[in-house]
Write a protein that holds these residues in place. Structure first.
Motif, PDB file in Angstrom:
ATOM      1  N   THR A 117       0.625  -1.180   0.094  1.00 16.95           N
ATOM      2  CA  THR A 117      -0.019  -0.014   0.008  1.00 16.95           C
ATOM      3  C   THR A 117       0.912   1.176  -0.026  1.00 16.95           C
ATOM      4  O   THR A 117       1.790   1.392   0.707  1.00 16.95           O
ATOM      5  N   VAL A 118       0.609   2.114  -0.884  1.00 19.24           N
ATOM      6  CA  VAL A 118       1.282   3.244  -1.078  1.00 19.24           C
ATOM      7  C   VAL A 118       0.423   4.550  -0.241  1.00 19.24           C
ATOM      8  O   VAL A 118       1.062   5.353   0.444  1.00 19.24           O
ATOM      9  N   GLY A 119      -0.769   4.498  -0.310  1.00 20.22           N
ATOM     10  CA  GLY A 119      -1.795   5.297   0.294  1.00 20.22           C
ATOM     11  C   GLY A 119      -2.978   5.306  -0.272  1.00 20.22           C
ATOM     12  O   GLY A 119      -3.371   4.195  -0.796  1.00 20.22           O
ATOM     13  N   LYS A 120      -3.703   6.362  -0.213  1.00 17.47           N
ATOM     14  CA  LYS A 120      -5.040   6.613  -0.627  1.00 17.47           C
ATOM     15  C   LYS A 120      -5.255   7.822  -1.710  1.00 17.47           C
ATOM     16  O   LYS A 120      -4.399   8.678  -1.549  1.00 17.47           O
ATOM     17  N   VAL A 121      -5.925   7.788  -2.894  1.00 16.42           N
ATOM     18  CA  VAL A 121      -6.124   8.976  -3.720  1.00 16.42           C
ATOM     19  C   VAL A 121      -6.937   9.811  -2.838  1.00 16.42           C
ATOM     20  O   VAL A 121      -8.043   9.493  -2.439  1.00 16.42           O
TER      21      VAL A 121
END
Length: 167
Positions: free
Chosen positions: A38-42
């Motif tokens: 997981t990189v993050g959230k849009v």
């Protein structure tokens, strides 16, 4: 920055612009990198008024990515020189729309081309900061070091004609 020199606008800030009815609105979706991490959230969609389309996804990065990024800069100078160090509160980055694919069923955005380490080394910004072409060039060169090429090529009016900005 003068309005006429601005390249990018948040879709929410443009009247008359919205996600096309046949496209998914990915805001709030998780973004997963090439390593399946997981990189993050849009958090937002960045559009270019001239091309009349979304160019980048604005990602609010996951805490693990920020922690990995700090490790990069704790290495000695002889292990590599870095042009910048991300500052406290800089927890957003952009990814060109052409580097992602959508998993509509699970509401996830996937990138097969950029891994967690590359994201961790990418220059971030504070939410709401005005993004200029210099920031775009820094990110572009980080994602595509082999395409760095001539700076003038990256600054021309056809910058967004590259496959990385097309979905």
């Amino acid at each position: 920055m003068p309005e006429n020199n601005k390249n990018l606008y948040y879709l929410d800030d443009l009247s008359g612009y919205k996600v096309a009815s046949n496209d998914s609105d990915v805001r709030g979706w998780e973004i997963i990198d090439a390593d399946n991490r997981t990189v993050g959230k849009v958090d937002g969609l960045l559009a270019n008024k001239e091309t009349k389309r979304v160019i980048y996804l604005d990602i609010e990065v996951d805490k693990s990515l920020i922690e990995d990024g700090h490790e990069v800069y704790n290495k000695s100078a002889n292990e590599g020189v870095h042009e910048f160090v991300n500052k406290e509160g800089e927890n957003h980055l952009i990814i060109p729309i052409g580097l992602v694919r959508l998993d509509d069923e699970n509401e996830k955005v996937l990138t097969d081309e950029i891994n967690h380490d590359t994201f961790a080394k990418t220059k971030r910004f504070i939410k709401g900061a005005k993004l200029d072409r210099n920031y775009e060039l820094t990110v572009y060169k980080n994602y595509f070091p082999e395409k760095g090429g001539n700076e003038d090529d990256l600054k021309d009016d056809k910058f967004y004609d590259r496959q990385e900005f097309n979905r």
